[in-house]
Design a protein around this motif. Structure first.
Motif, PDB file in Angstrom:
ATOM      1  N   ASP A   1       4.579   6.046  19.057  1.00 56.04           N
ATOM      2  CA  ASP A   1       3.282   5.416  19.330  1.00 56.04           C
ATOM      3  C   ASP A   1       2.635   4.963  18.020  1.00 56.04           C
ATOM      4  N   VAL A   2       2.691   5.817  16.999  1.00 50.02           N
ATOM      5  CA  VAL A   2       2.162   5.448  15.682  1.00 50.02           C
ATOM      6  C   VAL A   2       2.856   4.196  15.166  1.00 50.02           C
ATOM      7  N   GLU A   3       4.171   4.151  15.349  1.00 47.79           N
ATOM      8  CA  GLU A   3       4.936   3.000  14.860  1.00 47.79           C
ATOM      9  C   GLU A   3       4.510   1.721  15.569  1.00 47.79           C
ATOM     10  N   ASP A   4       4.313   1.799  16.864  1.00 51.38           N
ATOM     11  CA  ASP A   4       3.865   0.623  17.618  1.00 51.38           C
ATOM     12  C   ASP A   4       2.487   0.166  17.126  1.00 51.38           C
ATOM     13  N   ARG A   5       1.587   1.120  16.910  1.00 53.10           N
ATOM     14  CA  ARG A   5       0.242   0.779  16.437  1.00 53.10           C
ATOM     15  C   ARG A   5       0.299   0.213  15.018  1.00 53.10           C
ATOM     16  N   LEU A   6       1.191   0.755  14.213  1.00 50.10           N
ATOM     17  CA  LEU A   6       1.320   0.260  12.847  1.00 50.10           C
ATOM     18  C   LEU A   6       1.790  -1.189  12.839  1.00 50.10           C
ATOM     19  N   ARG A   7       2.795  -1.494  13.641  1.00 47.36           N
ATOM     20  CA  ARG A   7       3.278  -2.874  13.716  1.00 47.36           C
ATOM     21  C   ARG A   7       2.181  -3.823  14.168  1.00 47.36           C
ATOM     22  N   ALA A   8       1.365  -3.375  15.112  1.00 49.67           N
ATOM     23  CA  ALA A   8       0.270  -4.217  15.588  1.00 49.67           C
ATOM     24  C   ALA A   8      -0.800  -4.406  14.517  1.00 49.67           C
ATOM     25  N   SER A   9      -0.945  -3.421  13.629  1.00 51.29           N
ATOM     26  CA  SER A   9      -2.002  -3.464  12.622  1.00 51.29           C
ATOM     27  C   SER A   9      -1.676  -4.370  11.447  1.00 51.29           C
ATOM     28  N   VAL A  10      -0.397  -4.682  11.235  1.00 50.36           N
ATOM     29  CA  VAL A  10      -0.045  -5.482  10.070  1.00 50.36           C
ATOM     30  C   VAL A  10       0.116  -6.965  10.396  1.00 50.36           C
ATOM     31  N   VAL A  11      -0.169  -7.340  11.610  1.00 45.44           N
ATOM     32  CA  VAL A  11      -0.125  -8.753  11.985  1.00 45.44           C
ATOM     33  C   VAL A  11      -1.447  -9.142  12.620  1.00 45.44           C
ATOM     34  N   GLY A  12      -1.615 -10.452  12.815  1.00 44.51           N
ATOM     35  CA  GLY A  12      -2.787 -10.919  13.544  1.00 44.51           C
ATOM     36  C   GLY A  12      -3.825 -11.624  12.697  1.00 44.51           C
ATOM     37  N   ALA A  13      -3.619 -11.666  11.360  1.00 45.32           N
ATOM     38  CA  ALA A  13      -4.568 -12.419  10.537  1.00 45.32           C
ATOM     39  C   ALA A  13      -4.349 -13.916  10.802  1.00 45.32           C
ATOM     40  N   ASP A  14      -3.189 -14.397  10.511  1.00 46.33           N
ATOM     41  CA  ASP A  14      -2.728 -15.725  10.931  1.00 46.33           C
ATOM     42  C   ASP A  14      -1.234 -15.791  10.650  1.00 46.33           C
ATOM     43  N   GLN A  15      -0.594 -16.831  11.137  1.00 50.53           N
ATOM     44  CA  GLN A  15       0.863 -16.900  11.095  1.00 50.53           C
ATOM     45  C   GLN A  15       1.389 -16.904   9.664  1.00 50.53           C
ATOM     46  N   LEU A  16       0.664 -17.509   8.759  1.00 45.77           N
ATOM     47  CA  LEU A  16       1.108 -17.614   7.381  1.00 45.77           C
ATOM     48  C   LEU A  16       1.115 -16.255   6.687  1.00 45.77           C
ATOM     49  N   VAL A  17       0.136 -15.420   7.017  1.00 42.73           N
ATOM     50  CA  VAL A  17      -0.045 -14.129   6.345  1.00 42.73           C
ATOM     51  C   VAL A  17       0.791 -13.030   6.995  1.00 42.73           C
TER      52      VAL A  17
ATOM     53  N   VAL B   1      -2.256   6.144  11.685  1.00 41.32           N
ATOM     54  CA  VAL B   1      -1.951   4.753  11.332  1.00 41.32           C
ATOM     55  C   VAL B   1      -2.697   4.360  10.061  1.00 41.32           C
ATOM     56  N   ALA B   2      -3.940   4.789   9.933  1.00 44.00           N
ATOM     57  CA  ALA B   2      -4.752   4.424   8.770  1.00 44.00           C
ATOM     58  C   ALA B   2      -4.145   4.949   7.470  1.00 44.00           C
ATOM     59  N   VAL B   3      -3.635   6.196   7.484  1.00 43.82           N
ATOM     60  CA  VAL B   3      -3.075   6.727   6.238  1.00 43.82           C
ATOM     61  C   VAL B   3      -1.782   6.011   5.873  1.00 43.82           C
ATOM     62  N   GLU B   4      -0.993   5.614   6.871  1.00 40.81           N
ATOM     63  CA  GLU B   4       0.237   4.900   6.548  1.00 40.81           C
ATOM     64  C   GLU B   4      -0.065   3.482   6.060  1.00 40.81           C
ATOM     65  N   LEU B   5      -1.055   2.831   6.639  1.00 42.49           N
ATOM     66  CA  LEU B   5      -1.470   1.511   6.143  1.00 42.49           C
ATOM     67  C   LEU B   5      -1.932   1.599   4.694  1.00 42.49           C
ATOM     68  N   THR B   6      -2.694   2.645   4.394  1.00 37.68           N
ATOM     69  CA  THR B   6      -3.164   2.832   3.027  1.00 37.68           C
ATOM     70  C   THR B   6      -1.987   3.032   2.082  1.00 37.68           C
ATOM     71  N   HIS B   7      -1.033   3.831   2.507  1.00 40.14           N
ATOM     72  CA  HIS B   7       0.166   4.057   1.689  1.00 40.14           C
ATOM     73  C   HIS B   7       0.923   2.752   1.471  1.00 40.14           C
ATOM     74  N   LEU B   8       1.127   1.981   2.516  1.00 41.27           N
ATOM     75  CA  LEU B   8       1.835   0.710   2.377  1.00 41.27           C
ATOM     76  C   LEU B   8       1.109  -0.215   1.404  1.00 41.27           C
ATOM     77  N   ALA B   9      -0.217  -0.231   1.486  1.00 39.49           N
ATOM     78  CA  ALA B   9      -0.995  -1.076   0.580  1.00 39.49           C
ATOM     79  C   ALA B   9      -0.730  -0.713  -0.875  1.00 39.49           C
ATOM     80  N   THR B  10      -0.667   0.586  -1.171  1.00 36.76           N
ATOM     81  CA  THR B  10      -0.415   1.005  -2.553  1.00 36.76           C
ATOM     82  C   THR B  10       0.972   0.565  -3.020  1.00 36.76           C
TER      83      THR B  10
ATOM     84  N   LEU C   1      -4.160  -4.900   3.663  1.00 34.10           N
ATOM     85  CA  LEU C   1      -3.814  -3.664   4.364  1.00 34.10           C
ATOM     86  C   LEU C   1      -4.839  -2.565   4.094  1.00 34.10           C
ATOM     87  N   PHE C   2      -5.376  -2.505   2.884  1.00 34.55           N
ATOM     88  CA  PHE C   2      -6.476  -1.575   2.616  1.00 34.55           C
ATOM     89  C   PHE C   2      -7.649  -1.867   3.551  1.00 34.55           C
ATOM     90  N   ALA C   3      -7.946  -3.151   3.733  1.00 35.38           N
ATOM     91  CA  ALA C   3      -9.053  -3.532   4.618  1.00 35.38           C
ATOM     92  C   ALA C   3      -8.766  -3.126   6.065  1.00 35.38           C
TER      93      ALA C   3
END
Length: 334
Positions: free
Chosen positions: A23-39, A78-87, A122-124
């Motif tokens: 479930d965390v993995e699914d939420r993580l994938r959803a959290s790293v997309v959606g800004a726009d297609q280029l990003v 999900v938030a802690v993993e996003l923060t880690h990925l950002a670093t 990703l920090f945001a």
């Protein structure tokens, strides 16, 4: 693709947490997309490359000390993993690392500016998730973010005049790695209702686990190959960043107790390590020196200290699993 859940020594516990990690993995994938297609492509790059997901796993595991995993716990994970990925985006730019998790580093594909801005994005995203969890979670996140930045700054600037280098380095590890693992453990306890006292215990445990983990990584960086670690061995050496084995060499040299092999290694570390041949040669020679074993022992000592912090916890499968979690981070050295 992500790594499977770490063996925690209890089949029932692993069976409970495995679908939650999905479930965390699914939420993580959803959290790293959606800004726009280029990003979306650079933002999803490292998440798609996989990883151990140690931090969200620790959040779910510590939640077992309270009422178990709920939606807030999953959000925090999900938030802690996003923060880690950002670093990682930022670290790879600063280290000029060509690989991460077996794939080209983001800056190698899109350039430094895009990689840095993607890390910021990703920090945001992580901050948006933490904002859903209330003011205390925002404070913990902000304090952790500050320590992540301070750790990187202290690593970049080096020890102050008169500061003992190995102590400075441990401080860097506590900030750069320990602080986020500590927050991961704290969030699980907090949002499962385990109580403030347990949250504080787990925060201390998490910070020490983080130091142990990074000391172990210092050894693995010298003793494993790129196929195993997903990154180029010796990158820190090339960038002139002294990890614990090198600091131990320098400590012995300053005390006048370093052997001839060690003195030759220090001389070579001052040479140009830009070529892959020069880097692989010094990595091979350094891994054969006894300071690597000393660094391994130091990692094990920090892991034991982390487990000692767990003494006040109630006996049971979760306490045992937290002990196993700490041990596994160092057992990677076997």
């Amino acid at each position: 693709m992500t790594s499977s859940i770490l063996p925690l020594g209890d089949h029932d516990l692993e069976a409970r947490l495995t679908p939650l990690m999905s479930d965390v993995e699914d939420r993580l994938r959803a959290s790293v997309v959606g800004a726009d297609q280029l990003v979306d492509a650079p933002a999803a790059h490292l998440a798609a490359a996989g990883g151990k997901r140690l931090r969200p796993l620790l959040t779910l595991l510590t939640a077992e000390l309270g009422g178990g995993v709920n939606d807030d716990v999953l959000t925090a994970a999900v938030a802690v993993e996003l923060t880690h990925l950002a670093t990682l985006y930022h670290d790879d730019v600063m280290d000029s690392a060509p690989m991460r998790r077996g794939a080209p580093a983001a800056h190698e594909v899109w350039g430094n500016s895009v990689a840095i801005l993607t890390g910021d994005l990703l920090f945001a995203r992580a901050s948006q998730l933490v904002a859903q969890l209330g003011a205390d979670a925002v404070r913990v996140h902000a304090e952790t973010f500050e320590r992540l930045c301070l750790g990187q700054l202290h690593e970049t600037l080096g020890p102050a005049d008169g500061e003992e280098p190995t102590g400075h380095y441990i401080r860097v590890l506590a900030d750069k790695t320990g602080s986020l693992i500590a927050a991961s453990a704290r969030y699980g306890a907090t949002f499962s209702g385990a109580g403030a006292e347990l949250a504080e215990i787990l925060t201390r445990y998490g910070e020490k686990v983080g130091v142990a983990f990074q000391l172990a990584d210092d050894v693995i960086d010298l003793s494993a190959d790129a196929a195993t670690t997903g990154k180029t061995p010796g990158t820190d050496l090339r960038e002139g960043v002294d990890t614990m084995p090198v600091l131990l060499l320098r400590q012995r040299a300053a005390a006048g107790t370093l052997d001839d092999d060690g003195l030759r290694l220090l001389e070579r570390l001052g040479e140009d390590l830009g070529s892959d041949e020069a880097l692989s040669s010094i990595v091979a020679d350094l891994r054969g020196h006894k300071v690597v074993g000393e660094a391994r022992d130091l990692a094990a000592a920090w892991a034991r200290d982390a487990v000692d912090e767990l003494a006040p916890l109630p006996e049971g499968d979760v306490k045992d699993a937290l002990g196993a979690f700490a041990g596994l981070l160092v057992d990677r050295l076997a």
